[in-house]
Design an enzyme around this catalytic site. Sequence first.
Site: not given
Ligand SMILES: *Cc1c(COP(=O)(O)O)cnc(C)c1O
Length: 414
Positions: A130, A222, A373
């Site tokens: 991510f 989530k 997805r």
């Molecule tokens: C959704 C997600 C984030 C989101 O980070 P934020 O700082 O809350 O916006 C980070 N890492 C992963 C793997 C995610 O899926």
Amino acid sequence: MISREDCLQLDRRWPFAETRRGFDLPEGLIYLDGNSLGPVLHGTADHLADVVAGEWRSGLIRSWNPLPGGGGDWIGLARRVGDRIAPLIGAGPGEVHVGDSTSVSLFKTMAAAARMRPDRHVILIEEGTFPTDAYIASGLSGLTGLEVRFFTGDPVRAIGDDVALVSLTHVDFRTGRAFDMAEVTAAAHRVGALVQWDLCHSVGAIDVDVSAADFAVGCTYKYLNGGPGSPAFIWVRRDHLPAVHQPITGWMGHAAPFEMTLEHTPAAGIARMASGTPPILALSALEHALTAFEGLSMSDVRAASLSLTELFMALLDEQGFDVVTPRSSARGSQVSFRHPHAYGIVQALIGRGVIGDYRADPSAGTDRDGIARFGFAPLYISHADVWDAAEQLRAVMRQEEYADPAYSSRNAVT
Ligand SMILES: *Cc1c(COP(=O)(O)O)cnc(C)c1O
């Protein structure tokens, strides 16, 4: 061909019919995006209204301490919420802090881990991670000179003895592939590296056990349904705590914030991961959302997740889609397929009341070849929903609704 009757049969063994009634889902909508933003529970709005009226309006500043008639104790809220999250990830009470975004939490834990391995200079990250995880590591690298090393494939083979921290997202946000947490953690520890798991796409849908690792972070908006932008959590292995020094040494992580001393003495426990004043309204919504997990067994949640995702993959196979989610149980609670019209397909489905999302995949070459997805949150998605969603998809494809010119330019958020 799988029939709707087959799915209703599976739903007779799905243990979450009662849990589903706790969610305030719009009528007629099939929500397959709980891996991006979970829905609201019945009662969350009322709980927030009570906090605003009873604690903020009436209690005012007194609500930081316990109020005489009950309620208040805002200063303990992050800890109480953390204790509700702990059993979902195999952690114990007093081991989970909640308060910042995942991005900021990653900065704190990555920096703390690097300080625990001063003779090593590498943070190991997967190339398809991510993006925020990589961005934060690179920001830290700019500050400290640490090297961010990217790998592809098997993390176990990539862990060298110069690695301070292996920081992995447990479930791949595009494909849904899950790493074997126990195996990777053990391999890292064999060469003296620390391990961090980003559980954003795991917590609340998979039965994870972080207890052998060193750090974990995860989102709460989530699968935990805390609401848009609800604060993320940090888990630190208890025996590391005395040696953990995170860099954003604000007063709320101080051993005694109201002594107002000039020097920063970190709190003894997990509270040392805190920095500034906690977001009380967001934490209150999250505290209420977590009641949905009371009394649930995470292995039941996991079994339902595997069953729902397996069903959707079988239905996609019937329609000939290029499914990129692993067939083995090494997967999270989502199913993804690659398609040149993935964006249009997702938009046309939304037009038909089935909400999933689209994710770009820069590694695929053409930027049109992205990923559709679909997340399956076992607490409120039934097998019949999965079947109905697949039928809508069939109609979108048959009528080529994805080619509608309205979908030729993308929204800012996909
Ligand atoms: C959704 C997600 C984030 C989101 O980070 P934020 O700082 O809350 O916006 C980070 N890492 C992963 C793997 C995610 O899926």
